[in-house]
Design a protein around this motif. Structure first.
Motif, short mmCIF file in Angstrom:
data_model
loop_
_atom_site.label_atom_id
_atom_site.label_comp_id
_atom_site.label_asym_id
_atom_site.label_seq_id
_atom_site.Cartn_x
_atom_site.Cartn_y
_atom_site.Cartn_z
N LYS A 126 -38.61 -38.28 -40.01
CA LYS A 126 -38.70 -39.67 -40.42
C LYS A 126 -39.90 -39.94 -41.32
O LYS A 126 -40.15 -41.08 -41.70
CB LYS A 126 -38.79 -40.58 -39.19
N ALA A 176 -30.42 -30.32 -38.46
CA ALA A 176 -31.54 -31.23 -38.69
C ALA A 176 -31.05 -32.55 -39.27
O ALA A 176 -30.01 -32.61 -39.93
CB ALA A 176 -32.56 -30.59 -39.64
N ILE A 177 -31.81 -33.60 -39.02
CA ILE A 177 -31.52 -34.92 -39.59
C ILE A 177 -32.74 -35.39 -40.36
O ILE A 177 -33.84 -35.49 -39.81
CB ILE A 177 -31.18 -35.94 -38.49
N VAL A 178 -32.54 -35.67 -41.64
CA VAL A 178 -33.60 -36.23 -42.48
C VAL A 178 -33.24 -37.68 -42.74
O VAL A 178 -32.21 -37.98 -43.34
CB VAL A 178 -33.73 -35.45 -43.81
N PHE A 179 -34.08 -38.59 -42.27
CA PHE A 179 -33.75 -40.01 -42.33
C PHE A 179 -33.84 -40.55 -43.76
O PHE A 179 -34.51 -39.96 -44.63
CB PHE A 179 -34.65 -40.80 -41.39
N THR A 221 -34.17 -30.83 -35.76
CA THR A 221 -35.28 -31.78 -35.82
C THR A 221 -34.82 -33.08 -36.45
O THR A 221 -33.82 -33.12 -37.16
CB THR A 221 -36.46 -31.22 -36.63
N ALA A 222 -35.59 -34.14 -36.22
CA ALA A 222 -35.32 -35.44 -36.83
C ALA A 222 -36.57 -35.83 -37.63
O ALA A 222 -37.63 -36.07 -37.05
CB ALA A 222 -35.02 -36.49 -35.78
N THR A 227 -36.62 -40.55 -47.19
CA THR A 227 -37.70 -39.61 -46.95
C THR A 227 -37.88 -38.70 -48.16
O THR A 227 -36.90 -38.32 -48.80
CB THR A 227 -37.40 -38.77 -45.70
N THR A 254 -39.64 -29.01 -34.11
CA THR A 254 -39.82 -29.53 -32.77
C THR A 254 -40.30 -28.41 -31.87
O THR A 254 -39.70 -27.34 -31.82
CB THR A 254 -38.49 -30.09 -32.23
N GLY A 314 -30.27 -37.87 -45.35
CA GLY A 314 -29.98 -39.29 -45.44
C GLY A 314 -29.98 -39.83 -46.86
O GLY A 314 -30.38 -39.17 -47.82
N SER A 331 -26.28 -30.13 -40.81
CA SER A 331 -27.47 -30.96 -41.05
C SER A 331 -27.08 -32.21 -41.83
O SER A 331 -26.04 -32.25 -42.50
CB SER A 331 -28.54 -30.16 -41.80
N THR A 332 -27.94 -33.22 -41.76
CA THR A 332 -27.70 -34.49 -42.44
C THR A 332 -28.92 -34.86 -43.27
O THR A 332 -30.03 -34.96 -42.73
CB THR A 332 -27.40 -35.62 -41.44
#
Length: 229
Positions: A192, A171-174, A189-190, A177, A203, A156, A153-154
């Motif tokens: 934003k 998962a990606i957390v922009f 999931t992404a 956030t 998702t 941000g 996972s990332t």
């Protein structure tokens, strides 16, 4: 070398013991469980002690505990054991892989930072946080106490994650956030948008588009771009 007692004999206890021994982080002196859960005398060839009597075999000023409980009950099980033992004056180890890149700060204890994790510049990790294989916590992110960051996972830059939250596999957390406390961000999931406390973000499989093609046609769907002169 300092001695470590691992609390728990589940799969997590097995994995953590092998992780510690692989990298020679501590001497694993044994395991501890609550009396009602003790069904054997040894685990992985090491003694199992009753948690209620662990102070009889360990030195609080020298030895360490580590709570080997993953994300059950949204990390609540691990948090409860951690806070109970912390109030009794026990010390907790941080287990950090030598293959991890730590450019930020691990400000808490009972943290497990596994292989190929990146904690980037000025990111901060609180108490009792597990960050799994290949995850990235980018610059200036803040991860609250008792969180679980799953593999690959990332998180941000500038992200704030409230206590006891869960970030799922891949998962990606922009950037920038904010996630409230006790939230779940589902796998792959992404995210934003900001989440308030006690939210689940995932998702739905219903939103996915699946099209079927013939064997010959499907091969034409993925091609290198032709050279442009």
């Amino acid at each position: 070398m300092a001695r470590l007692f691992i609390v728990g004999t589940s799969v997590a206890g097995n994995n953590i013991c092998k992780f510690v021994e692989k990298y020679n982080l501590f001497e694993v002196a044994g395991f501890a469980v609550n009396r009602q859960y003790k069904t054997a005398e040894t685990f992985l060839g090491k003694p199992i002690y009753c948690l209620e009597e662990i102070d009889q075999v360990m030195d609080k000023s020298k030895d360490f505990l580590f709570i080997a409980i993953q994300w059950n009950q949204l990390n609540a099980d691990r948090r409860k054991v951690y806070e109970t033992l912390k109030s009794m004056g026990y010390r907790f180890a941080n287990l950090v892989s030598p293959l991890a890149s730590i450019n930020g700060q691990i400000t808490g204890d009972n943290c497990w930072i596994t292989d190929f994790v990146c904690i980037d510049t000025d990111a901060r990790i609180g108490n009792d946080v597990f960050v799994q294989v290949g995850a990235c916590v980018c610059d200036h992110a803040l991860v609250g106490d008792h969180c679980f960051i799953a593999a690959k996972s990332t998180v941000g830059g500038g992200v704030k994650i409230g206590e006891q939250s869960f970030i799922g596999f891949g998962a990606i957390v922009f950037d920038d956030t904010t996630i409230g406390k006790k939230c779940i961000v589902g796998a792959a999931t992404a995210l934003k948008r900001n989440l308030s406390d006690y939210c689940v973000y995932k998702t739905s499989s219903d939103s996915c588009i699946v099209k079927e093609y013939s064997e010959d046609t499907i091969e034409q769907k993925l091609q290198f771009r032709k050279n442009v002169r």
